[in-house]
Motif scaffolding. Structure first.
Motif, short mmCIF file in Angstrom:
data_model
loop_
_atom_site.label_atom_id
_atom_site.label_comp_id
_atom_site.label_asym_id
_atom_site.label_seq_id
_atom_site.Cartn_x
_atom_site.Cartn_y
_atom_site.Cartn_z
N TRP A 1 89.35 42.10 57.78
CA TRP A 1 89.74 41.91 56.38
C TRP A 1 88.78 40.98 55.65
O TRP A 1 88.53 41.15 54.46
CB TRP A 1 91.18 41.43 56.29
N ALA A 2 88.22 40.01 56.34
CA ALA A 2 87.23 39.13 55.71
C ALA A 2 85.98 39.92 55.33
O ALA A 2 85.46 39.76 54.22
CB ALA A 2 86.87 37.99 56.65
N LEU A 3 85.53 40.79 56.22
CA LEU A 3 84.36 41.61 55.93
C LEU A 3 84.63 42.58 54.77
O LEU A 3 83.78 42.76 53.89
CB LEU A 3 83.91 42.37 57.18
N LEU B 1 98.35 43.55 64.15
CA LEU B 1 99.46 43.65 65.11
C LEU B 1 98.99 43.42 66.54
O LEU B 1 99.73 42.88 67.35
CB LEU B 1 100.13 45.02 64.99
N LEU B 2 97.76 43.86 66.82
CA LEU B 2 97.23 43.71 68.17
C LEU B 2 96.81 42.27 68.44
O LEU B 2 97.27 41.64 69.37
CB LEU B 2 96.04 44.65 68.39
N LEU B 3 95.91 41.79 67.64
CA LEU B 3 95.41 40.42 67.75
C LEU B 3 95.06 39.94 66.35
O LEU B 3 94.47 40.68 65.56
CB LEU B 3 94.17 40.36 68.63
N GLY C 1 91.28 49.67 49.52
CA GLY C 1 92.66 49.95 49.92
C GLY C 1 92.74 50.72 51.22
O GLY C 1 93.52 50.38 52.12
N VAL C 2 91.91 51.76 51.34
CA VAL C 2 91.89 52.56 52.57
C VAL C 2 91.45 51.71 53.76
O VAL C 2 92.07 51.77 54.84
CB VAL C 2 90.97 53.80 52.40
N THR D 1 92.62 49.11 58.86
CA THR D 1 92.46 47.96 59.75
C THR D 1 93.73 47.13 59.90
O THR D 1 93.75 46.19 60.71
CB THR D 1 91.31 47.05 59.26
N ALA D 2 94.78 47.46 59.19
CA ALA D 2 96.04 46.70 59.28
C ALA D 2 96.58 46.64 60.71
O ALA D 2 97.10 45.59 61.13
CB ALA D 2 97.09 47.27 58.33
#
Length: 128
Positions: free
Chosen positions: A102-104, A92-94, A81-82, A87-88
């Protein structure tokens, strides 16, 4: 006679904790697999339900080999969760860096859940 009752009670307790572990690991697994497979997003609600189950039942497992499985699942859920929250902003950037991060994270989460599941089925404790 008292020893027989104690053994039966401990066996029932161990089986009950294992059943709770199964439910929790399956909920975690559904979310982890859904996070890895494109288009198969499972609800975060399942993860919250699994976390609540683990938090509520962790005290019942104290002093057993299954106690660290509860901690393992709780730590895994909190860390994932953290990491998702941290990384959210990459989304927004790219989109590509966000997707890669998120895949990792999702693969790491899936690894932790599968290794925990396997160890629990073998009756083994989890490492840190």
């Amino acid at each position: 006679m008292s020893d027989i009752v104690d053994v039966q009670t401990n066996d029932q307790r161990a089986q009950s904790l294992k059943n709770i572990g199964w439910v929790s690991y399956v909920l975690h697994l559904i979310v982890a697999v859904g996070a890895v497979l494109p288009g198969a997003q499972a609800s975060a609600l399942l993860l919250v339900i699994a976390l609540v189950i683990d938090l509520v039942k962790r005290g019942d497992a104290e002093g057993t080999w299954q106690a660290n499985h509860f901690s393992w699942r709780i730590r895994s859920t909190i860390w994932v969760g953290v990491l998702y929250i941290v990384t959210a902003p990459l989304w927004l950037l790219l989109i590509a860096p966000g997707w890669i991060a998120w895949a990792l994270i999702s693969l790491w989460f899936l690894y932790r859940i599968v290794t925990g599941f396997i160890a629990m089925n073998k009756g083994q404790e989890m490492g840190a």
